[in-house]
Structure formats: structure tokens, C-alpha cells
Scaffold this motif. Structure first.
Motif, PDB file in Angstrom:
ATOM      1  N   ASP A  45       0.847  -1.200   0.000  1.00 30.29           N
ATOM      2  CA  ASP A  45       0.000   0.000   0.000  1.00 30.29           C
ATOM      3  C   ASP A  45       0.883   1.251   0.000  1.00 30.29           C
ATOM      4  O   ASP A  45       1.286   1.724   1.045  1.00 30.29           O
ATOM      5  CB  ASP A  45      -0.905   0.005   1.239  1.00 30.29           C
TER       6      ASP A  45
ATOM      7  N   MET B  64      -3.482  -2.778  -1.812  1.00 26.80           N
ATOM      8  CA  MET B  64      -4.491  -2.710  -0.759  1.00 26.80           C
ATOM      9  C   MET B  64      -5.565  -1.673  -1.112  1.00 26.80           C
ATOM     10  O   MET B  64      -5.264  -0.624  -1.677  1.00 26.80           O
ATOM     11  CB  MET B  64      -3.850  -2.337   0.584  1.00 26.80           C
TER      12      MET B  64
ATOM     13  N   GLU C 277      -8.471  -0.241   1.249  1.00 32.36           N
ATOM     14  CA  GLU C 277      -9.155  -0.237   2.556  1.00 32.36           C
ATOM     15  C   GLU C 277     -10.655  -0.008   2.408  1.00 32.36           C
ATOM     16  O   GLU C 277     -11.456  -0.562   3.148  1.00 32.36           O
ATOM     17  CB  GLU C 277      -8.556   0.847   3.460  1.00 32.36           C
ATOM     18  N   GLN C 278     -11.044   0.833   1.427  1.00 29.05           N
ATOM     19  CA  GLN C 278     -12.458   1.208   1.300  1.00 29.05           C
ATOM     20  C   GLN C 278     -13.366   0.033   0.947  1.00 29.05           C
ATOM     21  O   GLN C 278     -14.565   0.076   1.191  1.00 29.05           O
ATOM     22  CB  GLN C 278     -12.630   2.351   0.286  1.00 29.05           C
TER      23      GLN C 278
ATOM     24  N   ASN D  12      -7.537  -5.135   3.213  1.00 27.64           N
ATOM     25  CA  ASN D  12      -6.398  -4.633   3.987  1.00 27.64           C
ATOM     26  C   ASN D  12      -5.339  -5.723   4.094  1.00 27.64           C
ATOM     27  O   ASN D  12      -5.469  -6.804   3.535  1.00 27.64           O
ATOM     28  CB  ASN D  12      -6.866  -4.156   5.368  1.00 27.64           C
TER      29      ASN D  12
END
Length: 600
Positions: free
Chosen positions: A388, A402, A404-405, A409
Motif C-alpha cells: 500500500d 491494498m 481499505e475502502q 487490507n
């Protein structure tokens, strides 16, 4: 909604059942709403559709042709949002906004616009044909920005425009230092930029960002950053000035101050190039720009990672230059002391266990890990990485970005990796207990795990893992090696000269009395090669702590970082400071650089 509208039209004798079937068949093959297709086929009029929709939804209907909407009201909603939801703002009274909608039951659209404007929404119904016509009338037609196809000795930048024609280039003559940039100040002065951020509409921003001076300035900034060996470009708005800085060899340098009125145009230009939302000024955004530079008949592809951040006086933009040619994948050239390199290579060659690389942001951790992966990358090995962001693409390695939304993760990626039959796993960063726990379990079940942490030195990494909640026996049995590192500047080879240093100063930083008497130290005078800084390029300092059986026993009994450090030094660990002193002995760097990055 479609079937219900058709049924109502048939029930009110405005449409026959046969005509409805034809319209539904047409809709299936061409898409779109039923009402829009009925008008298009000439079966009913716009007024009939709006009257039926008004009764169906219980909201008033309006004829947009009778409205003359004020520009300030139109600016409340960006064009993209208006087209996405088929809506148009009609009027504002106090805290209420009258909104023309094709589908007044679309609560997502109303919630989105209410959040965006801070106003209460009063819907009225309109036909789709009329709202699309009104959007074109009030917002103007938008066009896509094309990739430029360049000729010899030119720069090709994805998303460029110049003079409004979608093409932009810099010839070799334009590749000048920003200090001597022949900037079109007359054109810049004539550029009308509205200072109030909230009032700028998207069409104005797009138009401003395509003006020739803005395009040329952004192009030259990117190329000059490459020529100077810059790793980052910082564009920073303040109350009365706009500042642009380059980070070269880890240190920021002021390079120029464009007119403040160009702030919004420059930032919008960068946002368009990196495919970001130019209407969103309240939230941070991340994107990427790919450029192709052709200089001296040699073509190079570069990536810029773009990050925007709302500040008090506008958005700050930072561009991180990801130049694959600067990626050093030969571990012998990174700056390792020979004995430290032997330890590191021995532990990354093990079939299982964990190797951790620690240090602050910008200390070269990614480069070290990529170098390790490159040395392990063979057709017989399955290597998977969770990063990330993914900074460089490496052939033969499965890299995962990555997000996250959407719930992707490090922990989620790690779980999936274990079902993909991996040999080696790289986790971009261990940030929490969940990621640490899965990584350690992977290391204990026959996988080699490489990862990073943010700690000051190698021994304190053990304490950090325990503070996250990992049991001492898991840390002791899984971790094979911890390496702390820093980057310091090299003395410029073209202007390097011997410098007299008082023996007291050498004693103070850690040299022995005998060394202090005989030590030769060097410094750069400053020349054209190093931009008169005396430094050119960077080299790593490395503190490599191998987890031996004695250190494992100390971890199991809960020893402090101080005790672990003492034992590691007894076992031959070279500390960051000692690594720096070795670079001074070899004439690679200066005392100031070592003191700046290490403690005794």
C-alpha cells in the motif's frame, strides 16, 4: 418504476398495450428509461410523461424551458453529479434547494446532494429528455483529454492538453532549470482565476487547467524533478504565496514561487492528469500519473504517485517520483557492511520464519525488500506481496494493491495468500495485532515472511510486537532477523575535498582516541553536479540483529530492548551509529549526515 409507468399510461388510454410491448422491447435492446424511449419513439409527449410522473410520485412537475436558472445555483452541483443522477438545481431559497429530478424517489441522489450542498432538497419531476438538454445548455459540453503522441526529444504525459487541443509537449529546448524557466508571465497575468474555492465550477477549472502556461509549467516541473534527481515535488499554497519545493537526496529545496492566482489551475491540472475528482476539495485524494520522457533519443517511463491534502489556504499536492531506473536491486551496492550483508542474505534464504525491516518513512525499506525479493525470485518460487501502494512492478512476483475502502487490507490479503500456495510473502507494513498475528502464524507454518515496522532501532522492534499483543513465545520462535536502516547523503565525487576536523569532535561521535588522531574526513565543496550542495546520491546505514538462541531466551523471559541491544552488540551487531562511522572512515559521507540520522 418502468412497468408501473407503462401500466399507468395504458390505464389512462395514453398508450396501447401493443405500443407498450414495442417500447419495452426497444428499451431492452437500447437501454435507458421507459419514459425517455417512449418520447424518442414518438408514442407520447414530454408533457404527458411529466404529468403522469407527477401524479405517480406526488410531487409537482415543471417545464424546464420556462426557467432561467442563475449561474450561482448551477454551481452548487458539479456537472458530473448532475449527469450521474439526471438532476438539475432550479432555485435556492434560504436553506432549501429546488431540484429537478427524473426519479424523485432516488434517495441516494438526494442524500448525496444534500451532503454536498448542505441544503434541504425539494424535488420536482421533469422528463429525462428535458433535463439532459438543460444540463448541456447550462454546463456546456465536456470533452475528454487525450494522450499526446510525441515526436523526437519530447515529453509525453498522460492526460495532457495544450491550447485546448488535447496535445501538449516540451521540446528538448524546454528542458531548462526552473531557476532559468522562461515562463509566460504575460499569459499567466491574464489568466482569470476565481479566488473563492467554493465558487469555482468544474468547466472553469478544466478550462484554466488546459491553458498553455499552466500545461507548460506542470510539464517542466516534472521533467526538471527527474533531471535534478528529485524524489518528491511539493506544491504548497499559503495565504499570500504558492511555493514549490523538490526533495533531493532526502532534503527539501525551494525551487520556485508561481503567481498565487495560478494555484487552482495548477492543482486542477495535476488532478486531471492523475484522474482525480477536481470538484472534491474537502477530502484527501490519491492518484497516479504515468509519463513517458524522450530525451536524446532515449525513452523512459516514469510514475508519479499523487497525493492531495486540503489545507487552510487550498490543497497541497505532493508528487512522489517512482523512477524504476533508480531502484537499486543489487544488495551489494546498497551500503551494507560485509558482515551485516552476510547475516541478511543468510536469513532471507531460510525456508521459513520472519525478516523485519524497520525505519521511518523514506529510509529505503521498500528498496531493501524489493532487492531481497529480486534475489529470491526464481521460477520455482511463488512470491506474493501485499502493498500500500505498489510502488514498482516486478516481473514474476504477484503484487496486490491494498484497498481499505472495500475491505482489502493487509490482514485480509494475508488470509487469501495462505490459500494460494505461497513460498514467500511480503507484507507492506505490520500496523495492527490482526496483521501481526497472521504474519507470525504464516512464518511458523513453513513460509518466509518479509515485512516492515516503524521503530527506531532493531531491538525495540521486539517490544513493539509485544505491545501489539503478540505473545513472547510467538515472537521468539517466528522472528529470524530484524534490520533497522536509515538513508544518508553521499559526498559528491566531483567536488570532494579533505576537511580538517578537531579530534574532540571525532571522539564525541564515537571514534577511538587513536582513530581521532589519524582520521581523515572529507566534505563536498559544491559544484554544478550536486547543485552546490556538496552531496550527490544516498547510501544506507544498516543495523542487522540476528535472533540467536541466546536472544530468543531473553525474549521469552521478557527482557527489555536495552538488554536485547547489549546482547546483540556482544554477538557482533553493528549499530546504526557504527555503520555511519564506517561510512565516514571510507570517505563516503560527512560527520553532519551521520549525526543527523543516528544516536550514539
Amino acid at each position: 418504476m418502468s412497468a408501473k409507468l407503462g401500466e399507468i399510461l395504458v390505464r389512462e388510454n395514453l398508450l396501447t398495450a401493443q405500443q407498450l410491448r414495442e417500447a419495452l422491447d426497444y428499451q431492452r435492446s437500447h437501454g435507458g428509461r421507459l419514459g425517455f424511449n417512449l418520447v424518442k419513439m414518438g408514442l407520447v409527449s414530454d408533457d404527458m410523461i411529466t404529468a403522469v410522473l407527477s401524479r405517480q410520485y406526488g410531487v409537482p412537475s415543471v417545464n424546464l424551458e420556462l426557467f432561467d436558472i442563475e449561474p450561482s445555483v448551477i454551481r452548487l452541483i458539479p456537472q458530473e453529479v448532475a449527469q450521474k443522477y439526471s438532476v438539475l438545481p432550479l432555485s435556492r431559497v434560504g436553506a432549501s434547494l429546488t431540484l429537478a429530478m427524473v426519479d424523485p424517489t432516488n434517495v441516494f441522489a438526494m442524500d448525496d446532494i444534500k451532503f454536498m450542498t448542505g441544503l434541504n432538497i425539494e424535488p420536482v419531476v421533469v422528463s429525462e429528455a428535458s433535463v439532459q438538454e438543460a444540463i448541456a445548455k447550462y454546463y456546456g459540453s465536456s470533452r475528454e483529454i487525450e494522450l499526446a503522441a510525441m515526436g523526437e526529444s519530447e515529453v509525453e504525459v498522460s492526460g495532457m492538453g495544450k491550447n485546448g487541443n488535447g496535445h501538449g509537449s516540451i521540446t528538448h529546448a524546454d528542458l531548462v532549470s526552473l531557476d532559468n524557466l522562461d515562463f509566460d508571465t504575460e499569459a499567466a497575468e491574464g489568466l482569470e482565476v476565481i479566488e473563492d474555492n467554493e465558487e469555482i465550477d468544474l468547466s472553469t477549472l478544466s478550462r484554466m487547467s488546459e491553458d498553455a502556461p499552466v500545461v507548460r509549467l506542470v510539464n517542466v516541473l516534472m521533467v526538471d524533478a527527474l533531471r535534478r534527481g528529485s524524489s518528491d515535488i511539493h506544491i504548497e499554497p499559503y495565504e499570500k504565496e504558492l511555493r514549490i519545493r523538490f526533495r533531493i537526496d532526502g532534503v527539501l529545496y525551494d525551487v520556485m514561487h508561481p503567481p498565487l492566482k495560478m494555484r487552482d489551475a495548477i492543482i486542477s491540472r495535476l488532478k486531471i492528469m492523475s484522474k482525480l475528482d477536481i470538484s472534491e476539495k474537502r477530502l484527501p485524494q490519491d492518484g497516479r500519473i504515468k509519463i513517458k520522457v524522450k530525451v536524446d533519443s532515449r525513452s523512459r517511463e516514469l510514475d508519479f504517485r499523487v497525493s492531495t491534502l486540503p489545507t487552510l489556504f487550498g490543497e497541497k499536492v505532493v508528487l512522489r517520483l517512482l523512477d524504476k531506473e533508480n531502484l537499486m536491486l543489487d544488495m551489494t551496492k546498497l551500503g551494507f557492511e560485509p558482515e551485516s550483508l552476510v547475516k541478511f542474505q543468510r536469513n532471507i534464504s531460510r525456508p521459513y520464519g520472519m525478516v523485519l525491516v524497520t525505519g521511518p518513512t523514506g529510509s529505503g525499506k521498500t528498496n531493501t525488500l524489493y532487492s531481497a525479493l529480486q534475489s529470491l525470485n526464481t521460477p520455482e518460487t511463488n512470491i506474493m506481496t501485499a502493498e500500500d501502494p505498489v510502488e514498482f512492478n516486478l516481473m514474476g512476483i504477484n503484487q496486490v494493491q491494498m484497498k481499505e475502502q472495500i475491505g482489502l487490507n493487509f490482514a485480509a490479503a494475508l488470509r487469501s495468500f495462505l490459500r494460494q500456495d505461497p513460498n514467500i510473502i511480503l507484507v507492506g507494513e505490520i500496523r495492527d495485532f490482526e496483521t501481526a498475528e497472521i504474519a507470525i502464524k504464516a512464518a511458523l507454518t513453513g513460509h518466509l515472511v518479509l515485512s516492515t515496522l516503524h521503530t527506531n532501532d532493531a531491538p525495540s522492534t521486539i517490544s513493539r510486537l509485544m505491545n501489539m499483543g503478540i505473545e513472547p513465545f510467538l515472537v521468539a520462535t517466528s522472528v529470524n532477523l530484524i534490520q533497522a536502516q536509515r538513508l544518508i547523503r553521499r559526498i559528491c565525487k566531483d567536488c570532494k575535498k579533505e576537511q580538517q576536523t578537531p579530534p574532540e569532535a571525532l571522539l564525541e561521535i564515537g571514534f577511538t582516541p587513536d582513530e581521532a588522531k589519524q582520521m581523515k574526513t572529507y566534505k563536498g565543496r559544491g559544484c554544478q553536479t550536486c547543485n552546490n550542495t556538496g552531496y550527490k546520491g544516498r547510501v544506507g546505514l544498516y543495523e542487522v540483529m540476528e535472533v540467536t538462541d541466546e536472544i530468543r531466551e531473553l525474549i521469552l523471559i521478557g527482557a527489555s530492548a536495552l538488554e536485547l541491544r547489549k546482547k546483540a552488540i556482544e554477538d557482533g551487531m553493528i549499530t546504526l551509529r557504527e555503520s555511519g562511522l564506517q561510512k565516514i572512515r571510507n570517505g563516503i559521507t560527512t560527520i553532519e549526515e551521520v549525526v543527523r540520522e543516528t544516536v550514539a
